[in-house]
Design a protein around this motif. Structure first.
Motif, mmCIF file in Angstrom:
data_model
loop_
_atom_site.group_PDB
_atom_site.id
_atom_site.type_symbol
_atom_site.label_atom_id
_atom_site.label_comp_id
_atom_site.label_asym_id
_atom_site.label_seq_id
_atom_site.Cartn_x
_atom_site.Cartn_y
_atom_site.Cartn_z
ATOM 1 N N VAL A 134 0.853 -1.189 0.000
ATOM 2 C CA VAL A 134 0.000 0.000 0.000
ATOM 3 C C VAL A 134 0.888 1.238 0.000
ATOM 4 O O VAL A 134 1.850 1.335 0.761
ATOM 5 C CB VAL A 134 -0.940 -0.001 1.220
ATOM 6 C CG1 VAL A 134 -1.695 1.314 1.333
ATOM 7 C CG2 VAL A 134 -1.903 -1.163 1.130
ATOM 8 N N SER A 135 0.554 2.167 -0.848
ATOM 9 C CA SER A 135 1.322 3.396 -0.960
ATOM 10 C C SER A 135 1.225 4.201 0.338
ATOM 11 O O SER A 135 0.133 4.402 0.871
ATOM 12 C CB SER A 135 0.784 4.224 -2.126
ATOM 13 O OG SER A 135 1.452 5.455 -2.199
ATOM 14 N N GLY A 136 2.357 4.656 0.820
ATOM 15 C CA GLY A 136 2.393 5.464 2.037
ATOM 16 C C GLY A 136 2.669 4.678 3.299
ATOM 17 O O GLY A 136 2.856 5.261 4.361
ATOM 18 N N SER B 103 2.501 5.195 8.689
ATOM 19 C CA SER B 103 2.467 5.891 7.414
ATOM 20 C C SER B 103 3.394 7.086 7.480
ATOM 21 O O SER B 103 3.581 7.680 8.547
ATOM 22 C CB SER B 103 1.040 6.348 7.108
ATOM 23 O OG SER B 103 1.009 7.100 5.913
ATOM 24 N N ASP C 215 -6.373 8.557 6.912
ATOM 25 C CA ASP C 215 -7.657 7.966 6.517
ATOM 26 C C ASP C 215 -7.557 7.263 5.161
ATOM 27 O O ASP C 215 -8.148 6.197 4.959
ATOM 28 C CB ASP C 215 -8.752 9.032 6.478
ATOM 29 C CG ASP C 215 -9.084 9.556 7.866
ATOM 30 O OD1 ASP C 215 -8.842 8.803 8.840
ATOM 31 O OD2 ASP C 215 -9.567 10.695 7.973
ATOM 32 N N ASP C 216 -6.795 7.854 4.242
ATOM 33 C CA ASP C 216 -6.618 7.220 2.928
ATOM 34 C C ASP C 216 -5.828 5.921 3.060
ATOM 35 O O ASP C 216 -6.156 4.909 2.428
ATOM 36 C CB ASP C 216 -5.888 8.169 1.970
ATOM 37 C CG ASP C 216 -6.706 9.416 1.660
ATOM 38 O OD1 ASP C 216 -7.941 9.367 1.833
ATOM 39 O OD2 ASP C 216 -6.101 10.432 1.243
ATOM 40 N N VAL C 217 -4.788 5.943 3.867
ATOM 41 C CA VAL C 217 -3.976 4.737 4.069
ATOM 42 C C VAL C 217 -4.825 3.652 4.733
ATOM 43 O O VAL C 217 -4.775 2.485 4.338
ATOM 44 C CB VAL C 217 -2.722 5.061 4.908
ATOM 45 C CG1 VAL C 217 -1.970 3.791 5.263
ATOM 46 C CG2 VAL C 217 -1.808 6.026 4.163
ATOM 47 N N ARG C 218 -5.613 4.041 5.725
ATOM 48 C CA ARG C 218 -6.466 3.071 6.418
ATOM 49 C C ARG C 218 -7.489 2.456 5.460
ATOM 50 O O ARG C 218 -7.716 1.246 5.473
ATOM 51 C CB ARG C 218 -7.184 3.719 7.596
ATOM 52 C CG ARG C 218 -8.019 2.719 8.401
ATOM 53 C CD ARG C 218 -8.664 3.331 9.625
ATOM 54 N NE ARG C 218 -7.662 3.714 10.595
ATOM 55 C CZ ARG C 218 -7.353 4.974 10.940
ATOM 56 N NH1 ARG C 218 -7.994 5.981 10.370
ATOM 57 N NH2 ARG C 218 -6.438 5.239 11.825
ATOM 58 N N ALA C 219 -8.087 3.264 4.603
ATOM 59 C CA ALA C 219 -9.063 2.748 3.638
ATOM 60 C C ALA C 219 -8.394 1.776 2.665
ATOM 61 O O ALA C 219 -8.945 0.713 2.361
ATOM 62 C CB ALA C 219 -9.709 3.903 2.884
ATOM 63 N N ASP C 220 -7.192 2.118 2.191
ATOM 64 C CA ASP C 220 -6.479 1.217 1.285
ATOM 65 C C ASP C 220 -6.080 -0.076 1.991
ATOM 66 O O ASP C 220 -6.160 -1.167 1.415
ATOM 67 C CB ASP C 220 -5.237 1.906 0.712
ATOM 68 C CG ASP C 220 -5.586 2.992 -0.303
ATOM 69 O OD1 ASP C 220 -6.766 3.056 -0.711
ATOM 70 O OD2 ASP C 220 -4.681 3.768 -0.672
ATOM 71 N N ARG D 40 1.154 9.966 3.328
ATOM 72 C CA ARG D 40 -0.241 10.115 2.908
ATOM 73 C C ARG D 40 -1.125 10.398 4.108
ATOM 74 O O ARG D 40 -0.740 10.178 5.257
ATOM 75 C CB ARG D 40 -0.722 8.833 2.223
ATOM 76 C CG ARG D 40 -0.145 8.644 0.838
ATOM 77 C CD ARG D 40 -0.651 7.380 0.203
ATOM 78 N NE ARG D 40 -2.093 7.391 0.023
ATOM 79 C CZ ARG D 40 -2.822 6.302 -0.143
ATOM 80 N NH1 ARG D 40 -2.266 5.112 -0.155
ATOM 81 N NH2 ARG D 40 -4.112 6.384 -0.302
ATOM 82 N N GLU D 41 -2.327 10.813 3.816
ATOM 83 C CA GLU D 41 -3.308 11.028 4.883
ATOM 84 C C GLU D 41 -3.640 9.690 5.533
ATOM 85 O O GLU D 41 -3.776 8.668 4.849
ATOM 86 C CB GLU D 41 -4.586 11.661 4.321
ATOM 87 C CG GLU D 41 -4.431 13.084 3.881
ATOM 88 C CD GLU D 41 -4.085 14.004 5.040
ATOM 89 O OE1 GLU D 41 -4.626 13.808 6.146
ATOM 90 O OE2 GLU D 41 -3.257 14.906 4.838
#
Length: 194
Positions: free
Chosen positions: A136-138, A157, A163-168, A160-161
């Protein structure tokens, strides 16, 4: 010529109920218990044969009979011996009833009627999911612990943000857990921090 695409159907209820946990054979405790019982039985049989052939019984048996005549259940030695024997029996029952091999997760079988069982170690499953999460990126680092009912993921992380990392991570882990093919897929719990 192309092969048909595999279906991604989840486990059916019959698959979940028919696949039992792996159980250890417990050969060492069973062998030790059998050897102790065999030794005691041989001693008693030898003493019984000696008494039946008009020889005197073994000294330890005569001493045991004398102790049983003179001691009562209120004596401390009798209570301690009884407690030790009860504890030994409880340990043997626990060993007999506990499933053992808790580190192996049961996997679904493609053909339940074939009688073939598959399993994966919890550490191996954690390594597979960790490798997936590192893609996963970040994500800079990940720790994954796989339990019987829960997967704990702690990620760090760095650009990246969160929340975005968690969603990915949630999406990647959901696919990874499905591809493991577990009978009882554990639920992931993801924590991401800087």
């Amino acid at each position: 010529m192309t092969a048909p695409a595999p279906t991604k159907a989840g486990p059916t209820r019959a698959d979940r109920t028919s696949a039992a946990r792996f159980r250890s054979a417990r050969r060492i405790p069973a062998a030790l218990t059998a050897l102790v019982l065999l030794g005691v039985a041989v001693l008693f049989l030898y003493d019984l044969a000696a008494v039946l052939t008009d020889r005197p019984g073994m000294r330890w048996r005569r001493e045991l009979v004398h102790q049983l005549e003179t001691r009562t259940p209120a004596d401390l030695a009798v209570q301690l011996t009884g407690g030790a024997l009860a504890l030994a029996g409880a340990v043997l029952l626990l060993l007999a009833l506990a499933p053992g091999l808790r580190g192996i997760l049961t996997m679904r079988s493609p053909d339940p009627g074939a009688g073939v069982r598959a399993g994966i170690g919890r550490k191996d499953a954690a390594q597979i999911l960790r490798d997936r999460a590192m893609e996963v990126s970040g994500v800079r680092s990940v720790r994954v612990r796989v339990g019987r009912s829960r997967i704990r993921v702690r990620a760090t992380s760095h650009f990246r943000e969160l929340d975005d990392v968690r969603a990915d991570l949630d999406a990647v882990l959901a696919v990874g857990i499905e591809e493991l093919g577990l009978v009882h897929p554990p639920q992931p719990r993801v924590r991401v921090r800087r």
